[in-house]
Design a protein around this motif. Sequence first.
Motif, mmCIF file in Angstrom:
data_model
loop_
_atom_site.group_PDB
_atom_site.id
_atom_site.type_symbol
_atom_site.label_atom_id
_atom_site.label_comp_id
_atom_site.label_asym_id
_atom_site.label_seq_id
_atom_site.Cartn_x
_atom_site.Cartn_y
_atom_site.Cartn_z
ATOM 1 N N ALA A 10 -69.355 -70.198 -7.375
ATOM 2 C CA ALA A 10 -69.722 -71.570 -8.247
ATOM 3 C C ALA A 10 -69.749 -72.702 -7.247
ATOM 4 C CB ALA A 10 -68.713 -71.743 -9.255
ATOM 5 N N ASP A 11 -70.588 -73.647 -7.845
ATOM 6 C CA ASP A 11 -70.743 -74.948 -7.220
ATOM 7 C C ASP A 11 -71.246 -75.182 -5.767
ATOM 8 O OD1 ASP A 11 -69.394 -76.713 -9.688
ATOM 9 O OD2 ASP A 11 -68.322 -74.952 -9.620
ATOM 10 N N LEU A 12 -72.304 -74.376 -5.488
ATOM 11 C CA LEU A 12 -72.751 -74.283 -4.195
ATOM 12 C C LEU A 12 -73.309 -75.549 -4.011
ATOM 13 C CD1 LEU A 12 -74.788 -71.022 -4.474
ATOM 14 C CD2 LEU A 12 -72.337 -71.229 -3.860
ATOM 15 N N HIS A 13 -73.901 -76.285 -4.804
ATOM 16 C CA HIS A 13 -74.041 -77.576 -4.533
ATOM 17 C C HIS A 13 -75.246 -77.822 -3.363
ATOM 18 C CE1 HIS A 13 -72.201 -80.012 -7.876
ATOM 19 N NE2 HIS A 13 -71.109 -79.087 -7.429
ATOM 20 N N ILE A 14 -76.377 -76.700 -3.198
ATOM 21 C CA ILE A 14 -77.096 -76.772 -2.123
ATOM 22 C C ILE A 14 -78.027 -77.930 -2.036
ATOM 23 C CG2 ILE A 14 -78.867 -75.392 -1.217
ATOM 24 C CD1 ILE A 14 -77.892 -72.859 -2.292
ATOM 25 N N GLY A 15 -77.969 -78.642 -1.043
ATOM 26 C CA GLY A 15 -78.762 -79.865 -0.673
ATOM 27 C C GLY A 15 -77.886 -81.111 -0.601
ATOM 28 N N LYS A 16 -76.605 -80.848 -1.036
ATOM 29 C CA LYS A 16 -75.793 -81.936 -1.262
ATOM 30 C C LYS A 16 -75.734 -82.951 0.026
ATOM 31 C CE LYS A 16 -71.101 -83.238 -2.977
ATOM 32 N NZ LYS A 16 -71.781 -84.075 -4.146
ATOM 33 N N LYS A 17 -75.421 -84.271 -0.314
ATOM 34 C CA LYS A 17 -75.074 -85.305 0.770
ATOM 35 C C LYS A 17 -73.681 -85.868 0.460
ATOM 36 C CE LYS A 17 -79.540 -86.844 2.408
ATOM 37 N NZ LYS A 17 -80.480 -87.992 2.623
ATOM 38 N N VAL A 18 -72.956 -85.802 1.473
ATOM 39 C CA VAL A 18 -71.581 -86.653 1.261
ATOM 40 C C VAL A 18 -71.497 -87.925 2.300
ATOM 41 C CG1 VAL A 18 -69.028 -86.174 1.616
ATOM 42 C CG2 VAL A 18 -70.835 -84.099 0.858
ATOM 43 N N ASN A 19 -71.377 -88.879 1.690
ATOM 44 C CA ASN A 19 -71.272 -90.064 2.401
ATOM 45 C C ASN A 19 -72.727 -90.188 3.405
ATOM 46 O OD1 ASN A 19 -68.805 -91.314 1.528
ATOM 47 N ND2 ASN A 19 -67.903 -89.531 2.527
ATOM 48 N N GLU A 20 -73.858 -89.649 2.954
ATOM 49 C CA GLU A 20 -75.224 -89.632 3.707
ATOM 50 C C GLU A 20 -75.125 -88.775 4.566
ATOM 51 O OE1 GLU A 20 -77.508 -91.570 1.938
ATOM 52 O OE2 GLU A 20 -76.132 -92.099 0.690
ATOM 53 N N PHE A 21 -74.308 -87.928 4.826
ATOM 54 C CA PHE A 21 -74.304 -86.693 5.526
ATOM 55 C C PHE A 21 -74.860 -85.593 4.846
ATOM 56 C CE2 PHE A 21 -71.812 -89.620 8.094
ATOM 57 C CZ PHE A 21 -71.641 -88.962 9.667
ATOM 58 N N ALA A 49 -71.415 -69.155 -11.021
ATOM 59 C CA ALA A 49 -71.147 -69.829 -12.126
ATOM 60 C C ALA A 49 -71.822 -71.200 -12.317
ATOM 61 C CB ALA A 49 -69.760 -69.678 -12.431
ATOM 62 N N GLY A 50 -73.006 -71.621 -11.923
ATOM 63 C CA GLY A 50 -73.574 -72.887 -12.048
ATOM 64 C C GLY A 50 -73.450 -73.920 -10.755
ATOM 65 N N ASP A 51 -74.285 -74.976 -11.101
ATOM 66 C CA ASP A 51 -74.437 -76.000 -10.195
ATOM 67 C C ASP A 51 -74.946 -75.277 -8.547
ATOM 68 O OD1 ASP A 51 -73.867 -78.064 -11.707
ATOM 69 O OD2 ASP A 51 -72.096 -78.654 -11.011
ATOM 70 N N ILE A 52 -75.644 -74.653 -8.432
ATOM 71 C CA ILE A 52 -76.669 -73.946 -7.555
ATOM 72 C C ILE A 52 -76.977 -74.941 -6.548
ATOM 73 C CG2 ILE A 52 -78.478 -72.452 -6.745
ATOM 74 C CD1 ILE A 52 -78.081 -71.131 -9.873
ATOM 75 N N TYR A 53 -77.718 -76.127 -7.093
ATOM 76 C CA TYR A 53 -78.209 -77.245 -6.500
ATOM 77 C C TYR A 53 -77.402 -78.397 -6.908
ATOM 78 C CZ TYR A 53 -82.501 -74.128 -5.663
ATOM 79 O OH TYR A 53 -82.996 -72.840 -5.498
ATOM 80 N N GLY A 214 -67.571 -72.264 -13.387
ATOM 81 C CA GLY A 214 -67.897 -73.194 -12.508
ATOM 82 C C GLY A 214 -67.673 -74.400 -13.186
ATOM 83 N N HIS A 215 -67.929 -75.523 -12.299
ATOM 84 C CA HIS A 215 -67.776 -76.940 -12.499
ATOM 85 C C HIS A 215 -66.727 -77.882 -12.041
ATOM 86 C CE1 HIS A 215 -69.052 -80.450 -14.784
ATOM 87 N NE2 HIS A 215 -68.035 -80.514 -15.754
ATOM 88 N N LEU A 216 -65.417 -77.073 -11.846
ATOM 89 C CA LEU A 216 -64.549 -77.773 -11.023
ATOM 90 C C LEU A 216 -64.485 -77.451 -9.678
ATOM 91 C CD1 LEU A 216 -61.589 -78.248 -13.835
ATOM 92 C CD2 LEU A 216 -63.842 -79.630 -13.385
ATOM 93 N N HIS A 217 -64.048 -78.368 -8.605
ATOM 94 C CA HIS A 217 -64.357 -77.930 -7.207
ATOM 95 C C HIS A 217 -62.900 -77.359 -6.585
ATOM 96 C CE1 HIS A 217 -68.072 -80.832 -6.723
ATOM 97 N NE2 HIS A 217 -68.148 -79.887 -7.630
ATOM 98 N N TYR A 229 -61.644 -70.715 -12.219
ATOM 99 C CA TYR A 229 -62.478 -71.398 -11.365
ATOM 100 C C TYR A 229 -62.628 -71.059 -10.039
ATOM 101 C CZ TYR A 229 -63.006 -75.131 -15.235
ATOM 102 O OH TYR A 229 -63.437 -75.639 -16.331
ATOM 103 N N ALA A 230 -63.719 -70.761 -9.535
ATOM 104 C CA ALA A 230 -63.888 -70.341 -7.869
ATOM 105 C C ALA A 230 -63.672 -71.260 -6.842
ATOM 106 C CB ALA A 230 -65.431 -69.476 -7.784
#
Length: 325
Positions: A10-21, A49-53, A214-217, A229-230
């Motif tokens: 779950a929560d792959l968040h592909i393409g995410k930036k963390v503090n501009e990284f 389980a969601g938040d693929i991107y 999914g949803h919580l990290h 939650y995974a």
Amino acid sequence: MADMRFMHLADLHIGKKVNEFSMLEDQKHILGQVLDLAHDKKVDGVLIAGDIYDKTVPSVEAVTLFDSFLTKLSEDDIPVYMISGNHDSVERVSFGARLMRKSKVYMASEYDGTVEMVSVQDDYGVMDIYLLPYLKPAYVRAALGEEAEGIKTYQEAVAYVMGKVKLNRKHRNLLVAHQFVTGAVTCDSEEHSVGGLDQISTDCFEGFDYVALGHLHGAQTVGSDTVRYAGTLLKYSFSEVNHKKGVTIVELQEKGKVTVETYPLKPLHDMRKLRGSYEELTRKMNYDGTDTDDYVQITLTDEEDIFDAVGKLRTIYPNLMKLEY
């Protein structure tokens, strides 16, 4: 096959930036480990389980990475059961869903009044896998019209939708969902409604043998060992530095028998907090064993500001994300 073994992501968040990284290279690295584990453990399916991107309109690079991930699972003949999360566009995620079914990639479309279900079979009989995309009260009202006009809260929305599902209690029933369950532990990198209005009760999941959330990290169970939650595959905020990231694999044998194991992952860069004086932290000898290529938040204890501290510290810690005094 003796039982059904699923990898719960779950929560792959592909393409995410963390503090501009950009996290894209880290995500490519970790998804490679996931593919190796899916192959080695001979899983019978992957639940996403969601938040693929990370965005409703993902970048070309993010879509390409996820396409490659799905393709490799398909080449290994591993079915995928996936839903959209609150960060996703359900229309974009489910584009081509009917075509993808031919490759055993099952994507939940926008909620239209029914919850999509896929049935599979093993030596223990039939298992029904339900795919529930992220729900808001407005989505339910839009799908059901006057029938649902009184639905105002997330609890009412999910309870009503799940109440319409006719479970076969003789089958093993598995649900993939993306909601915030009351009692779960949150962290800074997640989005929630003000005042906890998006929370729902585990009562909504009555009758399911396993609920893949999914949803919580942070990986965790809520109310039961089978409501889980995974968590994310990577750390996405400094509130997660103590999280143990890994992959959840769940086995469903005969009705009522579920076992869960977690396998650790090794990220390309870990995420850590460091604290000390400028002199201590700029010594070439790394006094606490931290890999200097890790993503770090540094708290300087010097009484006076250090000129160009970020620039100087990044000569040793190139992935310094955050500096505090």
